[in-house]
Design an enzyme around this catalytic site. Structure first.
Site, PDB file in Angstrom:
ATOM      1  N   CYS A   1       0.859  -1.094   0.089  1.00  0.00           N
ATOM      2  CA  CYS A   1       0.008   0.148  -0.050  1.00  0.00           C
ATOM      3  C   CYS A   1       0.951   1.315   0.045  1.00  0.00           C
ATOM      4  O   CYS A   1       0.537   2.287  -0.694  1.00  0.00           O
ATOM      5  CB  CYS A   1      -0.933  -0.107   1.113  1.00  0.00           C
ATOM      6  N   CYS A   2       2.004   1.210   0.895  1.00  0.00           N
ATOM      7  CA  CYS A   2       2.996   2.259   0.873  1.00  0.00           C
ATOM      8  C   CYS A   2       3.507   2.591  -0.397  1.00  0.00           C
ATOM      9  O   CYS A   2       3.768   3.461  -1.010  1.00  0.00           O
ATOM     10  CB  CYS A   2       3.696   2.174   2.105  1.00  0.00           C
TER      11      CYS A   2
ATOM     12  N   CYS B   1      -3.359   3.958   9.777  1.00  0.00           N
ATOM     13  CA  CYS B   1      -2.037   3.678  10.215  1.00  0.00           C
ATOM     14  C   CYS B   1      -1.455   4.751  11.076  1.00  0.00           C
ATOM     15  O   CYS B   1      -0.152   4.601  11.339  1.00  0.00           O
ATOM     16  CB  CYS B   1      -1.044   3.514   9.007  1.00  0.00           C
TER      17      CYS B   1
ATOM     18  N   CYS C   1       7.809   4.046   5.774  1.00  0.00           N
ATOM     19  CA  CYS C   1       6.885   3.782   4.633  1.00  0.00           C
ATOM     20  C   CYS C   1       7.537   3.391   3.607  1.00  0.00           C
ATOM     21  O   CYS C   1       7.110   2.900   2.523  1.00  0.00           O
ATOM     22  CB  CYS C   1       6.203   5.296   4.524  1.00  0.00           C
TER      23      CYS C   1
END
Ligand code: SF4
Length: 249
Positions: free
Chosen positions: A119-120, A205, A228
């Site tokens: 996702c990051c 998050c 990240c």
């Protein structure tokens, strides 16, 4: 999809004068933060970007005083708190920023619940890679006291994974330095700072932390993830530039 692994590139140092970068890294240890920003902008003839997280606007304030036209990049992950987007607008108003907002190319709504690293990569690392296309240098707000993983942040170094120079003008600043600067410059504060959020990322998050806890412990809390992926740099043995105060790895 681009290669987001940020593995060291064999040719990463060829475009740069590594001796000069090493010398500057040492010199800037005892100079104002604005000196490294001004140097980067002139040295790389404007092919420089400031990556701003908009948790506060200290780096932006220092950067635009040094170079008013400098490009600032905000990574709009589409998962920011509403308060962060509100704060971006306040900061834009104050500075008339040369701001570039980058958004992800791929929309995967649930990915943060399944694979936060991926996702990051999609929402932060790839958009930053696009923002850095054609640039020689990026400037960040990393500070040594923020986390153990950042304790050896140099002010200037070669970002081996991206093949770019990287400048961290606030590397030596403590939390007290940041607070004092905000007060002196009467900077606007992110609204969540008063509600237990010393470090602010995407809402799924980021959790509030208690007084005295590690300020970054609310980021990806309970998952073991601490970064990240934007700032991963190779092990010192792979990096030919100084880590701290001229110490060559
Ligand atoms: S911080 Fe969370 S929501 Fe934001 S990009 Fe990373 S995994 Fe996704």
């Amino acid at each position: 999809m681009r290669d987001l692994t940020l593995a060291p590139r064999a040719d990463a140092g060829l475009r740069f004068d590594l001796d000069e970068m090493a010398r500057r890294a040492t010199e800037f240890e005892s100079q104002p933060a604005s000196a490294s920003i001004r140097w980067a902008y002139e040295r790389f003839e404007g092919r420089v970007v400031v990556a701003a997280s908009f948790q506060d606007c200290v780096l932006i304030d220092v950067a635009v005083q040094a170079v008013p036209a400098i490009e600032v990049v905000f990574l709009d992950t589409q998962y920011h708190f509403a308060e962060t987007l509100w704060y971006v607008d306040r900061v834009r108003e104050r500075y008339d920023l040369n701001l570039t907002v980058m958004q992800p190319l791929v929309d995967r709504d649930d990915l943060w619940q399944i694979d936060q690293n991926e996702c990051c990569a999609i929402r932060k690392v790839e958009p930053l890679a696009r923002a850095l296309d054609g640039k020689d240098c990026w400037i960040t707000g990393l500070r040594r006291t923020e986390a153990a993983t950042r304790a050896k942040t140099p002010i200037v170094h070669l970002d081996l994974g991206r093949g770019l120079a990287k400048v961290n003008p606030l590397a030596t600043w403590t939390d007290l330095d940041i607070d004092g600067y905000k007060t002196d410059r009467e900077l606007p504060e992110h609204p969540l700072k008063a509600h237990g959020y010393p470090s602010i990322g995407c809402w799924p998050c980021t959790k509030p932390v208690r007084d005295g806890d590690d300020p970054r412990s609310g980021r990806w809390a309970g998952t073991g993830k601490t970064e990240c992926g934007l700032h991963g740099w190779p092990e010192p043995a792979q990096n030919p530039l100084p880590r701290l105060g001229g110490e060559t790895a």
